[in-house]
Design a protein around this motif. Structure first.
Motif, PDB file in Angstrom:
ATOM      1  N   GLY A 125     -86.284 -28.443  -5.758  1.00 24.53           N
ATOM      2  CA  GLY A 125     -87.191 -28.503  -4.612  1.00 24.53           C
ATOM      3  C   GLY A 125     -87.178 -29.898  -4.024  1.00 24.53           C
ATOM      4  N   ASN A 126     -87.218 -30.885  -4.917  1.00 27.61           N
ATOM      5  CA  ASN A 126     -87.218 -32.284  -4.483  1.00 27.61           C
ATOM      6  C   ASN A 126     -85.957 -33.036  -4.917  1.00 27.61           C
ATOM      7  OD1 ASN A 126     -89.799 -32.855  -3.059  1.00 27.61           O
ATOM      8  ND2 ASN A 126     -90.625 -31.955  -4.931  1.00 27.61           N
ATOM      9  N   SER A 127     -84.907 -32.307  -5.266  1.00 28.11           N
ATOM     10  CA  SER A 127     -83.689 -32.968  -5.742  1.00 28.11           C
ATOM     11  C   SER A 127     -83.139 -33.937  -4.701  1.00 28.11           C
ATOM     12  CB  SER A 127     -82.614 -31.933  -6.094  1.00 28.11           C
ATOM     13  OG  SER A 127     -83.061 -31.132  -7.161  1.00 28.11           O
ATOM     14  N   GLY A 128     -83.228 -33.546  -3.424  1.00 25.22           N
ATOM     15  CA  GLY A 128     -82.714 -34.403  -2.365  1.00 25.22           C
ATOM     16  C   GLY A 128     -83.443 -35.736  -2.320  1.00 25.22           C
TER      17      GLY A 128
ATOM     18  N   VAL B 185     -78.202 -34.226   4.306  1.00 25.51           N
ATOM     19  CA  VAL B 185     -79.166 -35.310   4.166  1.00 25.51           C
ATOM     20  C   VAL B 185     -80.482 -34.743   3.627  1.00 25.51           C
ATOM     21  CG1 VAL B 185     -80.407 -37.129   5.367  1.00 25.51           C
ATOM     22  CG2 VAL B 185     -78.078 -36.558   6.043  1.00 25.51           C
ATOM     23  N   ASN B 186     -80.863 -33.565   4.100  1.00 25.43           N
ATOM     24  CA  ASN B 186     -82.027 -32.838   3.578  1.00 25.43           C
ATOM     25  C   ASN B 186     -83.296 -33.694   3.553  1.00 25.43           C
ATOM     26  OD1 ASN B 186     -83.343 -30.642   2.463  1.00 25.43           O
ATOM     27  ND2 ASN B 186     -82.793 -31.177   0.353  1.00 25.43           N
ATOM     28  N   PRO B 187     -83.676 -34.264   4.695  1.00 23.30           N
ATOM     29  CA  PRO B 187     -84.797 -35.209   4.679  1.00 23.30           C
ATOM     30  C   PRO B 187     -86.156 -34.530   4.496  1.00 23.30           C
ATOM     31  CG  PRO B 187     -84.136 -34.793   6.927  1.00 23.30           C
ATOM     32  CD  PRO B 187     -83.172 -34.034   6.062  1.00 23.30           C
ATOM     33  N   ALA B 188     -87.080 -35.237   3.829  1.00 26.76           N
ATOM     34  CA  ALA B 188     -88.483 -34.829   3.807  1.00 26.76           C
ATOM     35  C   ALA B 188     -89.149 -35.628   4.907  1.00 26.76           C
ATOM     36  CB  ALA B 188     -89.103 -35.122   2.456  1.00 26.76           C
ATOM     37  N   GLY B 189     -89.238 -35.069   6.089  1.00 28.74           N
ATOM     38  CA  GLY B 189     -89.757 -35.785   7.245  1.00 28.74           C
ATOM     39  C   GLY B 189     -89.122 -35.205   8.495  1.00 28.74           C
TER      40      GLY B 189
ATOM     41  N   ARG C  14     -92.162 -31.645   6.332  1.00 31.03           N
ATOM     42  CA  ARG C  14     -93.307 -31.666   5.411  1.00 31.03           C
ATOM     43  C   ARG C  14     -94.491 -30.878   5.950  1.00 31.03           C
ATOM     44  NH1 ARG C  14     -93.413 -38.031   5.324  1.00 31.03           N
ATOM     45  NH2 ARG C  14     -93.288 -37.407   7.504  1.00 31.03           N
ATOM     46  N   THR C  15     -94.551 -30.735   7.291  1.00 33.07           N
ATOM     47  CA  THR C  15     -95.727 -30.090   7.894  1.00 33.07           C
ATOM     48  C   THR C  15     -95.359 -28.929   8.823  1.00 33.07           C
ATOM     49  OG1 THR C  15     -95.622 -31.594   9.767  1.00 33.07           O
ATOM     50  CG2 THR C  15     -96.982 -32.272   7.905  1.00 33.07           C
ATOM     51  N   HIS C  16     -94.068 -28.781   9.162  1.00 31.49           N
ATOM     52  CA  HIS C  16     -93.576 -27.797  10.136  1.00 31.49           C
ATOM     53  C   HIS C  16     -93.999 -28.145  11.572  1.00 31.49           C
ATOM     54  CE1 HIS C  16     -93.470 -24.624   6.664  1.00 31.49           C
ATOM     55  NE2 HIS C  16     -92.510 -25.520   6.564  1.00 31.49           N
TER      56      HIS C  16
ATOM     57  N   ASP D  43     -87.451 -12.709   1.083  1.00 29.64           N
ATOM     58  CA  ASP D  43     -86.529 -13.773   1.476  1.00 29.64           C
ATOM     59  C   ASP D  43     -87.244 -15.113   1.623  1.00 29.64           C
ATOM     60  OD1 ASP D  43     -83.866 -12.985   1.751  1.00 29.64           O
ATOM     61  OD2 ASP D  43     -84.343 -11.791   3.521  1.00 29.64           O
ATOM     62  N   ILE D  44     -86.440 -16.180   1.603  1.00 29.44           N
ATOM     63  CA  ILE D  44     -86.965 -17.474   2.004  1.00 29.44           C
ATOM     64  C   ILE D  44     -87.250 -17.453   3.503  1.00 29.44           C
ATOM     65  CG2 ILE D  44     -85.913 -18.854   0.195  1.00 29.44           C
ATOM     66  CD1 ILE D  44     -83.629 -19.495   2.047  1.00 29.44           C
ATOM     67  N   ASP D  45     -88.093 -18.378   3.969  1.00 31.92           N
ATOM     68  CA  ASP D  45     -88.411 -18.413   5.391  1.00 31.92           C
ATOM     69  C   ASP D  45     -87.172 -18.727   6.234  1.00 31.92           C
ATOM     70  OD1 ASP D  45     -91.065 -18.017   4.588  1.00 31.92           O
ATOM     71  OD2 ASP D  45     -91.813 -19.196   6.262  1.00 31.92           O
ATOM     72  N   GLY D  46     -86.270 -19.554   5.701  1.00 35.47           N
ATOM     73  CA  GLY D  46     -84.985 -19.719   6.364  1.00 35.47           C
ATOM     74  C   GLY D  46     -84.757 -21.009   7.114  1.00 35.47           C
ATOM     75  N   TYR D  47     -85.695 -21.948   7.042  1.00 34.38           N
ATOM     76  CA  TYR D  47     -85.505 -23.249   7.689  1.00 34.38           C
ATOM     77  C   TYR D  47     -85.880 -24.330   6.677  1.00 34.38           C
ATOM     78  CZ  TYR D  47     -90.318 -21.794   8.262  1.00 34.38           C
ATOM     79  OH  TYR D  47     -91.564 -21.292   8.013  1.00 34.38           O
ATOM     80  N   ASN D  48     -85.313 -25.522   6.836  1.00 31.52           N
ATOM     81  CA  ASN D  48     -85.605 -26.618   5.913  1.00 31.52           C
ATOM     82  C   ASN D  48     -87.102 -26.872   5.837  1.00 31.52           C
ATOM     83  OD1 ASN D  48     -82.803 -26.877   6.525  1.00 31.52           O
ATOM     84  ND2 ASN D  48     -82.886 -28.959   5.699  1.00 31.52           N
ATOM     85  N   SER D  49     -87.607 -27.019   4.622  1.00 36.58           N
ATOM     86  CA  SER D  49     -89.042 -27.246   4.481  1.00 36.58           C
ATOM     87  C   SER D  49     -89.368 -27.877   3.138  1.00 36.58           C
ATOM     88  CB  SER D  49     -89.795 -25.919   4.609  1.00 36.58           C
ATOM     89  OG  SER D  49     -91.162 -26.122   4.331  1.00 36.58           O
ATOM     90  N   TYR D  50     -90.326 -28.779   3.164  1.00 39.24           N
ATOM     91  CA  TYR D  50     -90.918 -29.331   1.939  1.00 39.24           C
ATOM     92  C   TYR D  50     -92.417 -29.012   1.910  1.00 39.24           C
ATOM     93  CZ  TYR D  50     -86.819 -32.276   0.906  1.00 39.24           C
ATOM     94  OH  TYR D  50     -85.573 -32.742   0.582  1.00 39.24           O
ATOM     95  N   ALA D  51     -92.855 -28.071   2.740  1.00 40.91           N
ATOM     96  CA  ALA D  51     -94.287 -27.921   2.993  1.00 40.91           C
ATOM     97  C   ALA D  51     -95.038 -27.117   1.934  1.00 40.91           C
ATOM     98  CB  ALA D  51     -94.513 -27.293   4.363  1.00 40.91           C
TER      99      ALA D  51
END
Lengths: 416, 77
Positions: free
Chosen positions: A237-240, B34-38, B61-63, A295-303
């Motif tokens: 999840g946070n590997s990046g 790059v997979n940024p958190a931001g 992080r917030t969409h 499924d996953i939502d499909g877009y990059n997210s850390y939320a």
């Protein structure tokens, strides 16, 4: 403290006043032999097997929140070993065997329930693919049964069998698959590791790496500097984020996957059922809630939070498969951040930086892999070599072309 | 079927296949992120709307969306 039927009985006589904490919440020491970043299932399992199998007990597990607060507590608790490809199946079958002995191994009730996992097929081609996958599973020593529609009906009679668009043509059943109580898996590994002297450090966020001569020799954290010769990261999840601190990039995108639980109802679903026409999987917890996801939502997210179109999509899958659940009310939904790798398979390997080991890329199949992931990662950290079941999970496979793409969609992480 | 379809990081550029380091460059371009958190610049297709590719600035992080523009033809794959 050792848990047993006898200890429960004795505590009952004492009005349960004598129970001690399951594991020890440690303060970080200045140095260790091994540091594991990430106090989820994988990190704690790694610490347990390092201590138990390899005798390395001077280990710290560093967790930024509380243990099990990430994906270990955000999944749908399914365990199975029903993979097709040789690089995967041996590994997941090792995991299945470790699940079977887990509770005795860690002396903790993880509620491992081998209630079976049933994948449904809706076309002749899909049934052929299931026959092939079942054969692959059996060749690796796993169990698999190809069921006809009658066999499926006997097991789960309440499905929408004669749907005009997606009739149920049968299923691939793995009786040894099932579910486990995910928090108890975390606590069980924490208990066993802690009993052997592993320090579990919570509320300790990694902020950087200490380097000497190109090697990683420690970590900077919110609770001070901690040194170690070997550092493993199990932070899916946070590997990046962690890799960036160490100065390299991974073939991974972070995506959000949602899961759902309904209000409790009477026992209805005896096994884990997965829909073959949409992406929907469901089981019923011992408390009675229906636990399901898609499924996953499909877009990059850390939320750690998803959006409504996916909620609608998952619920449509559920209604299409079992219309009977239409009046059941949703209790909760939540999101976890997945390491979506470029071929849909994980990475357990040395990192490009000496002294740092990578355990990542679990996509949304990390929970079932918890025991084998810890076992193989501990093997790698202790011996410097890949475990024999995890030799395919190399970081350089994307450059050499030896990708393990179960779904065959290529480097499109949101499609795996 | 949703209104928008996601492709991914808008930073993708097809490397020069004639370059001496083409192999490494292609591995990097196809697989590494790059997979940024931001803030993340990414490509979305507005399929059931204007049917254009859009370049969207969004906080992972917030969409929260911080802006969108039509994607330059060179940035689409």
């Amino acid at each position: 403290m050792r848990y047993s039927g006898f200890s429960v009985f004795m505590q009952a006589l004492n009005r349960h006043k004598g129970w001690k904490p399951t594991w020890r919440d440690a303060a970080p020491k200045p140095s260790y032999d091994v540091i594991i970043i990430g106090g989820g299932g994988h990190g704690l399992a790694t610490a347990h097997y390092l201590a138990k199998v390899h005798g390395i007990t001077n280990v710290a597990v560093i967790e930024k929140g509380w243990i099990g607060s990430g994906n270990a507590g955000r999944n749908t608790t399914i365990i199975r070993s029903n993979y097709l490809l040789p690089g995967n199946e041996a590994f997941y079958e090792l995991s299945m065997k470790l699940w079977e002995g887990l509770e005795q191994d860690v002396n903790y009730n993880a509620m491992v329930s081998q209630r079976g996992v049933l994948n449904l097929c809706h076309t002749d081609a899909q049934r052929d693919a299931f026959a092939r996958r079942g054969n692959s599973m059996r060749l690796h020593g796993a169990d698999a049964e190809l069921l006809d529609p009658e066999g499926v009906r006997k097991l789960v009679p309440f499905l929408n069998f004669d749907d005009a668009r997606f009739p149920i043509k049968g299923g691939l059943f793995q009786p040894r698959g099932g579910t486990a109580r995910h928090d108890a898996v975390v606590w069980g590994y924490a208990h066993a590791a802690s009993e052997r002297g592993v320090d579990i450090v919570q509320n300790c966020e990694v902020t950087g790496f200490l380097r000497e001569g190109g090697r990683v020799v420690g970590i900077e954290t919110s609770r001070g500097t901690i040194r170690a010769n070997k550092i493993g990261m199990a932070v899916a999840g946070n590997s990046g984020r962690v890799a960036e601190m160490a100065g390299f990039r991974l073939p991974i995108e972070s995506h959000v996957l949602q899961a759902f639980v309904s209000e409790a109802i009477k026992p209805m679903i005896p096994t884990v059922v997965t829909y073959g026409a949409g992406h929907f999987y469901i089981s019923q917890s011992d408390k009675g809630g229906l636990v399901f996801g898609g499924d996953i939502d499909g877009y990059n997210s850390y939320a750690q939070r998803g959006n409504l179109p996916t909620v609608e999509d998952v619920c449509e899958g559920g209604m299409s498969l079992m219309p009977a659940i239409g009046r059941v009310r949703l209790l909760r939904s939540w999101g976890g951040i997945m390491d979506m790798s470029m071929d849909g398979s994980p990475i357990i390997d040395h990192s490009p930086v000496d002294g740092l080991y990578v355990n990542s890329g679990w996509c949304y199949g990390g929970f079932k892999a918890t025991p084998a992931s810890g076992f193989c990662f501990a093997h790698l950290i202790a011996t410097g070599r890949m475990h024999e079941t995890a030799t395919a999970y190399r970081l350089d496979r994307f450059a050499t072309g030896h990708v393990i793409d179960e779904k065959g969609v290529g480097a499109r992480p949101n499609l795996h | 079927m949703h209104e928008f379809t996601y492709l991914g990081d808008a930073a993708y550029r097809r490397p020069d296949p004639q370059a001496p380091d083409a192999l490494e460059a292609f591995v990097e371009a196809v697989h590494t992120r790059v997979n940024p958190a931001g803030i993340h610049e990414e490509l979305w297709y507005h399929g059931s709307g204007c049917r254009s590719w859009l370049k969207v600035r969004r906080d992972t992080r917030t969409h929260e969306i911080h802006g969108a523009s039509f994607a330059n033809p060179e940035t689409t794959r």
